[in-house]
Design a protein around this motif. Structure first.
Motif, mmCIF file in Angstrom:
data_model
loop_
_atom_site.group_PDB
_atom_site.id
_atom_site.type_symbol
_atom_site.label_atom_id
_atom_site.label_comp_id
_atom_site.label_asym_id
_atom_site.label_seq_id
_atom_site.Cartn_x
_atom_site.Cartn_y
_atom_site.Cartn_z
ATOM 1 N N LEU A 73 4.745 1.991 0.821
ATOM 2 C CA LEU A 73 5.593 2.606 -0.265
ATOM 3 C C LEU A 73 5.408 4.253 0.272
ATOM 4 C CD1 LEU A 73 4.375 1.301 -3.561
ATOM 5 C CD2 LEU A 73 6.086 0.346 -1.792
ATOM 6 N N ALA A 74 6.576 4.750 0.543
ATOM 7 C CA ALA A 74 6.724 6.244 0.939
ATOM 8 C C ALA A 74 7.865 6.941 -0.069
ATOM 9 C CB ALA A 74 7.269 6.307 2.259
ATOM 10 N N LEU A 75 7.437 6.974 -1.072
ATOM 11 C CA LEU A 75 8.416 7.445 -2.334
ATOM 12 C C LEU A 75 8.334 9.023 -2.835
ATOM 13 C CD1 LEU A 75 8.270 4.262 -4.378
ATOM 14 C CD2 LEU A 75 10.212 4.782 -2.840
ATOM 15 N N HIS A 109 0.913 -1.369 0.214
ATOM 16 C CA HIS A 109 -0.040 -0.059 -0.013
ATOM 17 C C HIS A 109 0.740 1.252 -0.143
ATOM 18 C CE1 HIS A 109 -3.676 -2.525 0.942
ATOM 19 N NE2 HIS A 109 -2.664 -3.045 1.737
ATOM 20 N N GLN A 110 0.262 2.334 -0.428
ATOM 21 C CA GLN A 110 0.875 3.612 -0.230
ATOM 22 C C GLN A 110 0.919 3.907 1.000
ATOM 23 O OE1 GLN A 110 2.647 5.358 -2.560
ATOM 24 N NE2 GLN A 110 2.228 4.398 -4.495
ATOM 25 N N ALA A 111 1.902 4.978 1.453
ATOM 26 C CA ALA A 111 1.898 5.636 2.936
ATOM 27 C C ALA A 111 0.504 6.205 3.119
ATOM 28 C CB ALA A 111 3.289 6.364 2.939
ATOM 29 N N MET A 112 0.092 7.118 2.037
ATOM 30 C CA MET A 112 -0.989 8.069 2.255
ATOM 31 C C MET A 112 -2.162 7.160 2.167
ATOM 32 S SD MET A 112 0.137 10.668 3.658
ATOM 33 C CE MET A 112 -1.324 11.257 3.623
ATOM 34 N N GLN A 113 -2.260 5.881 1.962
ATOM 35 C CA GLN A 113 -3.470 5.005 2.268
ATOM 36 C C GLN A 113 -3.281 4.502 3.607
ATOM 37 O OE1 GLN A 113 -2.453 2.029 -0.972
ATOM 38 N NE2 GLN A 113 -4.467 2.937 -2.091
#
Length: 495
Positions: free
Chosen positions: A405-407, A256-260
């Motif tokens: 994922l914190a890209l 998952h994305q960090a902002m999820q």
């Protein structure tokens, strides 16, 4: 200066953090309550009142740092609050969330530890609220002009407050159910308790700013329709289009994305959820990305009770001292820093396979593998050299039940229809194009903050909010007395 020899006689002392074992079990701010004020006056004494205060230029807000340092050293808190708020709408936010480029530009930092500018700022703001030095400031008269601000992050809120105080009728449109943008659902409670945000929102309401929540411009209300209803529009939606990791296995469940991930943890703290659907409890967590967002995920996963947490940083581990050849004073150096989250991970030993503080440096993700049900079970990585080329023989796998994922972010999200409906021109990198006066190609529409500048710091966001407010005021009234600390072309100090 309160003490002309303070920088020689007083060592740097920062706001102490609560013990790791204690703070990792709750969501309260990491600092010891009440421990800042007893030390801060002496810390402010360390300010040299240098002839050319580079801390001014290092901060895009142009904060009057030597002035309020001197006032704090004399314990004139009311005057210190006035000087601080003269350049910064929300110092209690920046005092907690900004990485303090002003301290990197402190003249004392040439050969000594810098003044604790960030701590002094936070102390002034907190004391100001406690003493009632920051009342609502509604305008004396209304201009008859209306402004819509789209987005309620630091840029949108700063622009709205400045324009409201100038006499315009301002409505802030926010897609989420609460005001605050990234500060509400992206910043964990342990970094900034939301009571600080709520206090400012109530102040703004008392000044006359209107808030429209759960309102996505482009879906719930047409962007062109909104432009027709208001004399001016400020687009301050932030850079919310996250960067992807296109490697084999990305489609597996559990990535998952960090902002999820972060907003759900914040909603637990808000009382909306009992448990996050993406809770890290009992899971082996790997965070891809070495920045602040990754550290926020790290601290959150620790508090949720992860079985292990490892953070991957593609860059080599930086040194502990500034490299004067590549990053000379007063630029902001890339050095090894130990955030509260990394300190927790280190002391709790959350990542046995990683370095001491849960970070694996110079690590690049190759692919993911999963189980028969399609859920991620491991992340495969390789060490890289300074050119990001794989180092032969360094591949290995980490157990991973949850990958975050914190890209970073590439620009504003275009899926809501706002940009297309208004017909806004974009830069090649995906941000909103604007001229030297923050104006877009559409008359009466202005863009500011990360949506136009690109991903940046909270001080740049507030500075842009203040500057775009001056531009809008000038557009509406033919002139403006509002301050404009930055231009769209300004950038942080670099070599």
């Amino acid at each position: 200066m309160g003490d002309p020899k303070g920088f020689m006689s007083t060592p740097r002392q920062e706001w102490p953090r609560r013990p790791v074992e204690e703070r990792a079990r709750d969501w309260d701010e990491v600092y010891v309550p009440g421990a800042l004020l007893p030390i801060i006056s002496k810390q402010a004494d360390r300010c040299m009142d240098c002839g050319i205060p580079f801390c001014h230029d290092a901060c895009p807000l142009g904060n009057l740092i030597p002035e309020w340092n001197d006032l704090v050293s004399r314990e004139d808190w009311r005057a210190a609050s006035e000087r601080l708020h003269a350049t910064n709408n929300f110092p209690e936010f920046t005092g907690r969330l900004c990485p303090a480029p002003c301290e990197a530009g402190c003249v004392l930092a040439i050969n000594q530890p810098a003044v604790t500018i960030k701590n002094v700022e936070c102390a002034i703001a907190d004391r100001a609220w406690a003493e009632g030095f920051v009342p609502a400031r509604p305008p004396e008269r209304l201009s008859g002009k209306t402004v819509a601000v789209i987005g309620s992050g630091p840029t949108g809120l700063a622009a709205a407050q400045q324009l409201t105080r100038a006499g315009h009728t301002v409505a802030v449109f926010e897609k989420d159910d609460r005001i605050g943008g990234l500060m509400r659902y992206g910043i964990p409670e342990f970094k900034m308790e939301k009571r600080h945000l709520e206090r400012r929102i109530e102040q703004m309401r008392a000044e006359g700013t209107k808030f429209r929540t759960s309102m996505t411009v482009g879906r719930d209300v047409g962007a062109a329709e909104l432009r027709g209803r208001y004399d001016a529009v400020v687009v301050a939606t932030g850079a919310t289009a996250w960067r992807e990791l296109p490697v084999p296995g990305r489609e597996l469940n559990g990535i998952h994305q960090a902002m999820q991930y972060l907003p759900l943890a914040n909603r637990v703290c808000e009382g909306d959820l009992e448990v996050s659907p993406l809770s890290a409890a009992g899971k082996h967590v790997v965070i891809v990305g070495g920045g602040d967002t990754g550290a926020d995920c790290l601290g959150t996963a620790v508090r949720e009770g992860a079985a292990s947490v490892t953070q991957l940083d593609i860059y080599a581990q930086p040194g502990g001292e500034r490299d004067e050849d590549t990053e000379p004073w007063p630029t902001y150096p890339k050095i090894y820093r130990l955030s509260a989250a990394h300190e927790e991970a280190r002391d709790l030993r959350t990542a046995p396979a990683a370095d001491a503080d849960a970070r694996l440096f110079a690590a690049s993700t190759l692919h993911f593998t999963g189980d028969d049900s399609g859920r991620v079970r491991s992340l495969h990585l390789v060490e890289v050299d300074e050119m990001r080329r794989p180092v032969p023989g360094t591949g290995r796998a980490l157990p991973a039940d949850l990958v975050l994922l914190a890209l970073g972010f590439s620009g504003p999200d275009q899926e809501d229809g706002l940009i297309g409906q208004l017909g806004l021109t974009l830069e090649a990198r995906g941000t909103i194009a604007r001229d030297d006066g923050f104006a877009t190609n559409v008359p009466g529409v202005f863009a500011a903050g990360d949506a136009a500048r690109g991903q940046s710091l909270i001080v740049w966001a507030i500075a842009e909010g203040r500057a775009v407010a001056a531009a809008v005021d000038r557009y509406l009234m033919g002139g403006s007395r509002l301050p404009a600390p930055v231009s769209p072309r300004d950038r942080p100090m670099r070599v």
